[in-house]
Enzyme design. Structure first.
Site, PDB file in Angstrom:
ATOM      1  N   SER A 231      33.555  48.033  43.174  1.00 46.82           N
ATOM      2  CA  SER A 231      34.922  47.540  43.165  1.00 46.82           C
ATOM      3  C   SER A 231      35.862  48.607  42.592  1.00 46.82           C
ATOM      4  O   SER A 231      35.906  49.724  43.107  1.00 46.82           O
ATOM      5  CB  SER A 231      34.970  46.225  42.380  1.00 46.82           C
ATOM      6  OG  SER A 231      36.166  45.535  42.582  1.00 46.82           O
ATOM      7  N   ASP A 297      33.488  39.595  51.877  1.00 48.78           N
ATOM      8  CA  ASP A 297      34.190  40.072  50.688  1.00 48.78           C
ATOM      9  C   ASP A 297      35.540  40.672  51.086  1.00 48.78           C
ATOM     10  O   ASP A 297      35.607  41.587  51.918  1.00 48.78           O
ATOM     11  CB  ASP A 297      33.327  41.119  49.977  1.00 48.78           C
ATOM     12  CG  ASP A 297      33.916  41.580  48.651  1.00 48.78           C
ATOM     13  OD1 ASP A 297      34.899  40.968  48.179  1.00 48.78           O
ATOM     14  OD2 ASP A 297      33.381  42.555  48.076  1.00 48.78           O
ATOM     15  N   HIS A 334      31.290  38.998  46.225  1.00 50.69           N
ATOM     16  CA  HIS A 334      31.730  40.278  45.658  1.00 50.69           C
ATOM     17  C   HIS A 334      30.780  40.821  44.589  1.00 50.69           C
ATOM     18  O   HIS A 334      30.883  41.985  44.213  1.00 50.69           O
ATOM     19  CB  HIS A 334      33.134  40.120  45.065  1.00 50.69           C
ATOM     20  CG  HIS A 334      33.749  41.396  44.562  1.00 50.69           C
ATOM     21  ND1 HIS A 334      33.993  42.490  45.386  1.00 50.69           N
ATOM     22  CD2 HIS A 334      34.147  41.773  43.316  1.00 50.69           C
ATOM     23  CE1 HIS A 334      34.530  43.458  44.682  1.00 50.69           C
ATOM     24  NE2 HIS A 334      34.634  43.057  43.421  1.00 50.69           N
TER      25      HIS A 334
END
Length: 408
Positions: A231, A297, A334
């Site tokens: 991320s 995601d 995620h």
């Protein structure tokens, strides 16, 4: 998986590391679906990215909120990355710290106390180098940089700073392609604060100095630089990798000079820069990037306007997994552990799902409740014993959730 199969896979990784790191045509024809050894290799770096979450102190009441829980010498062991994992043999040489957009919770709670850890800094990752056993398993001396993803309110503020901005500390004041990058992540990476203990240097300068030191220390060996993150951490890893190659910090000072490869394994990586940034990225011959993206995601699609993807892409789809509760939710789609489960079982963009490597299913529920109940694994089972509370000899309990790092 039997031990002899593990040994066989490790031998393949040591032999084929250049292909697995993208040096042979940027993983072309290798991703749909990936081979068993590539799955193991990708998840090896995923586990190192996951370690940045496992070791981070999130407890708001702690005076150490925002710091790392373990000392450098104990990090790999305490997050469960050494037992039965011969690829994860690294010596952690450096911890990285970034400035905070807001005062961290623990520092706020104890702001009047001189014992407060830090009001303006937070732990953002680590640098390590493969030890001799790790070098044998990986086929070369690997220098690793792992960046942490979004955890605290400061990170979330920076995530929302969408304006593309120039990056003079990476590209200088003038560049023909006028590359621009995400303002918030560039700020995390490049900002320093003279009034702090941990950020008199920016996270960038901390990382750059350590990389230069390690590349010089191992200049007479075959080495690689591998960066990883999930991320926000994947975005910062991408910035860091571009920075390293742009400034030639991957060049070994031998005669004749040798440039070691720089590879990024970017899990759930949002878009980092604009078309100018993408153009610069593509021009760098020593730079390789594999983005691992889960179909449901939304984070890898962010920001949607004004930004471009870089590198190659491995598509996974955890919704197809028969091991997970369907259809899941944004958190499970995620999660880093969910991503590694997806890598272990992806059968290509048009295929189904079948676990090709024996990755422990219980890890899926480490921080979530994504695994089907029939497997008998409790949700969110990864916790520090007694939340870090330790009983003293006099019988009283005290929060001791941080190991002092006395390494030289």
């Amino acid at each position: 998986m039997a031990n002899d199969n593990i040994d066989s896979d490790i031998k393949n990784i040591a032999k084929d590391w250049k292909k697995l790191s993208g040096l042979e045509n940027h993983w072309k024809n290798s991703l749909d679906p990936p081979s068993t050894d590539l799955r193991l290799y990708i998840n090896h770096y995923g586990e190192l990215a996951e370690a940045t979450y496992d070791a981070y102190i999130k407890t708001p009441h702690s005076k150490n909120a925002g710091n790392v829980r373990y000392s450098r010498k104990n990090l790999m062991t305490k997050v469960g990355l050494t037992q039965g994992r011969p690829l994860n043999e690294y010596k952690v040489t450096k911890y990285l710290y970034a400035t905070s957009a807001v005062m961290l919770p623990g520092a706020f709670v104890t702001s009047s106390s001189p014992q407060a850890w830090s009001k303006k800094s937070n732990w953002i990752g680590f640098i390590g180098v493969a030890n001799d056993e790790g070098k044998k398993a990986l086929g070369r001396r690997d220098i690793l940089v792992a960046w942490r993803g979004t955890v605290n309110p400061s990170d979330m503020i920076h995530d929302a700073e969408l304006l593309p901005v120039p990056a003079p500390k990476i590209f200088g004041l003038l560049h023909k392609d006028n590359p621009k990058v995400h303002n918030g992540w560039y700020s995390i990476y490049s900002t320093h604060d003279e009034n702090t203990r941990y950020n008199k240097q920016s996270a960038r300068d901390q990382a750059i100095d350590e990389v230069k030191k390690l590349v010089n220390e191992y200049r007479n060996e075959e080495i690689s630089l591998t960066l990883t993150g999930h991320s926000m951490g994947a975005a910062i890893a991408t910035l860091n990798a571009v920075d390293i190659v742009f400034h030639g910090l991957n060049k070994q000072t031998v005669t004749p000079p040798i440039s070691c490869p720089v590879t990024v394994f970017a899990f759930a990586c949002p878009k980092v820069g604009d078309d100018g940034f993408s153009k610069v990225f593509k021009s760098m011959k020593d730079l390789y990037c594999l983005r691992i993206n889960n179909v449901p995601d939304v984070v890898p699609k962010y920001p949607m306007v004004g930004y471009s993807d870089v590198g190659s892409e491995l598509v996974i789809d955890t919704v197809k997994s028969t091991y997970l509760k369907g259809p899941g939710d944004p958190g499970s789609w995620h999660s880093m552990e969910g991503y590694m489960h997806g890598v272990a079982g992806v059968q290509g963009k048009k295929g189904g799902f079948k676990l090709e490597v024996n990755r422990d299913l219980s890890l899926v529920n480490k921080f979530s409740d994504a695994l089907m109940d029939k497997y008998g694994i409790p949700p969110a089972w990864w916790t520090e014993k007694h939340s870090g509370m330790v009983q003293n000899p006099d019988g009283h309990w005290e929060l001791k959730d941080h190991e002092e790092d006395n390494d030289p």
